[in-house]
Design a protein around this motif. Structure first.
Motif, PDB file in Angstrom:
ATOM      1  N   GLY A  40      23.746  37.463 -24.418  1.00  0.00           N
ATOM      2  CA  GLY A  40      23.388  36.070 -24.176  1.00  0.00           C
ATOM      3  C   GLY A  40      21.962  35.747 -24.587  1.00  0.00           C
ATOM      4  O   GLY A  40      21.706  34.716 -25.225  1.00  0.00           O
ATOM      5  N   VAL A  41      21.026  36.615 -24.235  1.00  0.00           N
ATOM      6  CA  VAL A  41      19.631  36.406 -24.619  1.00  0.00           C
ATOM      7  C   VAL A  41      19.489  36.472 -26.140  1.00  0.00           C
ATOM      8  O   VAL A  41      18.787  35.652 -26.754  1.00  0.00           O
ATOM      9  N   SER A  42      20.176  37.411 -26.765  1.00  0.00           N
ATOM     10  CA  SER A  42      20.116  37.540 -28.214  1.00  0.00           C
ATOM     11  C   SER A  42      20.722  36.321 -28.904  1.00  0.00           C
ATOM     12  O   SER A  42      20.216  35.874 -29.940  1.00  0.00           O
ATOM     13  N   LEU A  43      21.785  35.788 -28.348  1.00  0.00           N
ATOM     14  CA  LEU A  43      22.399  34.581 -28.901  1.00  0.00           C
ATOM     15  C   LEU A  43      21.456  33.388 -28.777  1.00  0.00           C
ATOM     16  O   LEU A  43      21.315  32.589 -29.713  1.00  0.00           O
ATOM     17  N   ALA A  44      20.770  33.284 -27.643  1.00  0.00           N
ATOM     18  CA  ALA A  44      19.796  32.199 -27.451  1.00  0.00           C
ATOM     19  C   ALA A  44      18.638  32.323 -28.429  1.00  0.00           C
ATOM     20  O   ALA A  44      18.183  31.316 -29.006  1.00  0.00           O
ATOM     21  N   ILE A  45      18.155  33.540 -28.662  1.00  0.00           N
ATOM     22  CA  ILE A  45      17.091  33.757 -29.640  1.00  0.00           C
ATOM     23  C   ILE A  45      17.549  33.303 -31.023  1.00  0.00           C
ATOM     24  O   ILE A  45      16.810  32.621 -31.750  1.00  0.00           O
ATOM     25  N   GLY A  46      18.759  33.659 -31.384  1.00  0.00           N
ATOM     26  CA  GLY A  46      19.294  33.257 -32.682  1.00  0.00           C
ATOM     27  C   GLY A  46      19.450  31.756 -32.819  1.00  0.00           C
ATOM     28  O   GLY A  46      19.126  31.176 -33.864  1.00  0.00           O
ATOM     29  N   MET A  47      19.942  31.111 -31.770  1.00  0.00           N
ATOM     30  CA  MET A  47      20.114  29.657 -31.820  1.00  0.00           C
ATOM     31  C   MET A  47      18.783  28.945 -31.986  1.00  0.00           C
ATOM     32  O   MET A  47      18.647  28.044 -32.816  1.00  0.00           O
ATOM     33  N   VAL A  48      17.795  29.351 -31.210  1.00  0.00           N
ATOM     34  CA  VAL A  48      16.469  28.726 -31.291  1.00  0.00           C
ATOM     35  C   VAL A  48      15.846  28.991 -32.663  1.00  0.00           C
ATOM     36  O   VAL A  48      15.260  28.087 -33.290  1.00  0.00           O
ATOM     37  N   LEU A  53      13.365  27.426 -37.112  1.00  0.00           N
ATOM     38  CA  LEU A  53      12.888  28.092 -38.320  1.00  0.00           C
ATOM     39  C   LEU A  53      13.845  27.926 -39.495  1.00  0.00           C
ATOM     40  O   LEU A  53      13.419  27.892 -40.651  1.00  0.00           O
ATOM     41  N   GLY A  54      15.141  27.866 -39.190  1.00  0.00           N
ATOM     42  CA  GLY A  54      16.129  27.734 -40.250  1.00  0.00           C
ATOM     43  C   GLY A  54      16.396  26.304 -40.676  1.00  0.00           C
ATOM     44  O   GLY A  54      17.037  26.064 -41.696  1.00  0.00           O
ATOM     45  N   GLY A  55      15.933  25.351 -39.888  1.00  0.00           N
ATOM     46  CA  GLY A  55      16.098  23.957 -40.239  1.00  0.00           C
ATOM     47  C   GLY A  55      17.501  23.414 -40.026  1.00  0.00           C
ATOM     48  O   GLY A  55      17.885  22.414 -40.614  1.00  0.00           O
ATOM     49  N   ILE A  56      18.288  24.051 -39.163  1.00  0.00           N
ATOM     50  CA  ILE A  56      19.626  23.558 -38.850  1.00  0.00           C
ATOM     51  C   ILE A  56      19.509  22.648 -37.634  1.00  0.00           C
ATOM     52  O   ILE A  56      19.070  23.076 -36.569  1.00  0.00           O
ATOM     53  N   ASP A  57      19.893  21.383 -37.783  1.00  0.00           N
ATOM     54  CA  ASP A  57      19.680  20.394 -36.724  1.00  0.00           C
ATOM     55  C   ASP A  57      20.743  20.421 -35.629  1.00  0.00           C
ATOM     56  O   ASP A  57      20.430  20.200 -34.461  1.00  0.00           O
ATOM     57  N   ASP A  58      21.977  20.692 -35.982  1.00  0.00           N
ATOM     58  CA  ASP A  58      23.065  20.663 -35.001  1.00  0.00           C
ATOM     59  C   ASP A  58      23.098  21.978 -34.209  1.00  0.00           C
ATOM     60  O   ASP A  58      23.176  23.066 -34.791  1.00  0.00           O
ATOM     61  N   TRP A  59      23.036  21.877 -32.892  1.00  0.00           N
ATOM     62  CA  TRP A  59      23.016  23.070 -32.042  1.00  0.00           C
ATOM     63  C   TRP A  59      24.319  23.854 -32.125  1.00  0.00           C
ATOM     64  O   TRP A  59      24.314  25.079 -31.978  1.00  0.00           O
ATOM     65  N   VAL A  60      25.420  23.177 -32.359  1.00  0.00           N
ATOM     66  CA  VAL A  60      26.702  23.884 -32.499  1.00  0.00           C
ATOM     67  C   VAL A  60      26.685  24.741 -33.760  1.00  0.00           C
ATOM     68  O   VAL A  60      27.169  25.882 -33.757  1.00  0.00           O
ATOM     69  N   ASP A  61      26.097  24.226 -34.829  1.00  0.00           N
ATOM     70  CA  ASP A  61      25.959  25.027 -36.045  1.00  0.00           C
ATOM     71  C   ASP A  61      25.014  26.207 -35.827  1.00  0.00           C
ATOM     72  O   ASP A  61      25.230  27.300 -36.373  1.00  0.00           O
ATOM     73  N   CYS A  62      23.979  26.002 -35.029  1.00  0.00           N
ATOM     74  CA  CYS A  62      23.072  27.110 -34.685  1.00  0.00           C
ATOM     75  C   CYS A  62      23.815  28.190 -33.911  1.00  0.00           C
ATOM     76  O   CYS A  62      23.647  29.386 -34.181  1.00  0.00           O
ATOM     77  N   LEU A  63      24.627  27.761 -32.945  1.00  0.00           N
ATOM     78  CA  LEU A  63      25.433  28.714 -32.180  1.00  0.00           C
ATOM     79  C   LEU A  63      26.390  29.467 -33.096  1.00  0.00           C
ATOM     80  O   LEU A  63      26.532  30.691 -32.996  1.00  0.00           O
ATOM     81  N   TYR A  64      27.036  28.738 -33.992  1.00  0.00           N
ATOM     82  CA  TYR A  64      27.993  29.338 -34.924  1.00  0.00           C
ATOM     83  C   TYR A  64      27.314  30.381 -35.814  1.00  0.00           C
ATOM     84  O   TYR A  64      27.811  31.502 -35.964  1.00  0.00           O
ATOM     85  N   ASN A  65      26.180  30.033 -36.388  1.00  0.00           N
ATOM     86  CA  ASN A  65      25.460  30.974 -37.243  1.00  0.00           C
ATOM     87  C   ASN A  65      24.984  32.197 -36.467  1.00  0.00           C
ATOM     88  O   ASN A  65      25.142  33.333 -36.925  1.00  0.00           O
ATOM     89  N   ALA A  66      24.400  31.965 -35.298  1.00  0.00           N
ATOM     90  CA  ALA A  66      23.873  33.081 -34.507  1.00  0.00           C
ATOM     91  C   ALA A  66      24.991  34.004 -34.038  1.00  0.00           C
ATOM     92  O   ALA A  66      24.858  35.223 -34.077  1.00  0.00           O
ATOM     93  N   SER A  67      26.108  33.443 -33.620  1.00  0.00           N
ATOM     94  CA  SER A  67      27.203  34.285 -33.131  1.00  0.00           C
ATOM     95  C   SER A  67      27.868  35.057 -34.270  1.00  0.00           C
ATOM     96  O   SER A  67      28.298  36.193 -34.075  1.00  0.00           O
ATOM     97  N   MET A  68      27.940  34.466 -35.454  1.00  0.00           N
ATOM     98  CA  MET A  68      28.516  35.195 -36.587  1.00  0.00           C
ATOM     99  C   MET A  68      27.619  36.358 -37.008  1.00  0.00           C
ATOM    100  O   MET A  68      28.123  37.445 -37.320  1.00  0.00           O
ATOM    101  N   ILE A  69      26.323  36.150 -37.010  1.00  0.00           N
ATOM    102  CA  ILE A  69      25.406  37.244 -37.336  1.00  0.00           C
ATOM    103  C   ILE A  69      25.441  38.302 -36.235  1.00  0.00           C
ATOM    104  O   ILE A  69      25.517  39.502 -36.502  1.00  0.00           O
ATOM    105  N   LEU A  70      25.389  37.861 -34.981  1.00  0.00           N
ATOM    106  CA  LEU A  70      25.366  38.799 -33.855  1.00  0.00           C
ATOM    107  C   LEU A  70      26.655  39.611 -33.780  1.00  0.00           C
ATOM    108  O   LEU A  70      26.635  40.779 -33.408  1.00  0.00           O
TER     109      LEU A  70
END
Length: 119
Positions: A40-48, A53-70
């Motif tokens: 959970g902490v790692s997913l939050a770090i990825g989303m933020v 830093l990545g310039g992705i505005d939609d939080w759902v897209d941030c969650l999607y990217n972070a969870s796919m990498i994680l």
């Protein structure tokens, strides 16, 4: 039972009898909780990181990217900035370590029980 130092994880030593099933269940729940917190902490770090830093505005897209990498699946969105690419690279390496560490934390009580029984 006397109190004694049981190490970092609280497992019984090879000289002691196998822990009862309820103790094993508690250990598995505790390990699962620790693994879930790590993820959970790692997913939050990825989303933020993806958001700021990545310039992705939609939080759902941030969650999607972070969870796919994680989860080890790989990146989803193409990043345009160098800072975003550097973050994604560092996060991918970090995610590989977190995946292995959380698996170890989750499986350690079961592996200890099997090895204790074999011994």
């Amino acid at each position: 039972m006397t109190l004694q130092c049981r190490g970092m994880f609280g497992f019984e030593s090879h000289r002691e009898p196998l822990a009862p099933p309820e103790v094993f269940r508690r250990r598995m729940l505790r390990s699962g909780s620790v693994a879930a917190m790590i993820i959970g902490v790692s997913l939050a770090i990825g989303m933020v990181g993806y958001h700021f830093l990545g310039g992705i505005d939609d939080w759902v897209d941030c969650l999607y990217n972070a969870s796919m990498i994680l989860g080890g699946m790989g990146p989803v969105d193409e990043l345009d900035t160098d800072v975003g690419k550097l973050f994604a690279s560092a996060y991918a390496i970090y995610s590989g370590v977190v995946l292995l560490a959380s698996t170890g934390v989750l499986l350690s009580p079961a592996l200890h029980r099997v090895l204790h029984r074999i011994h």
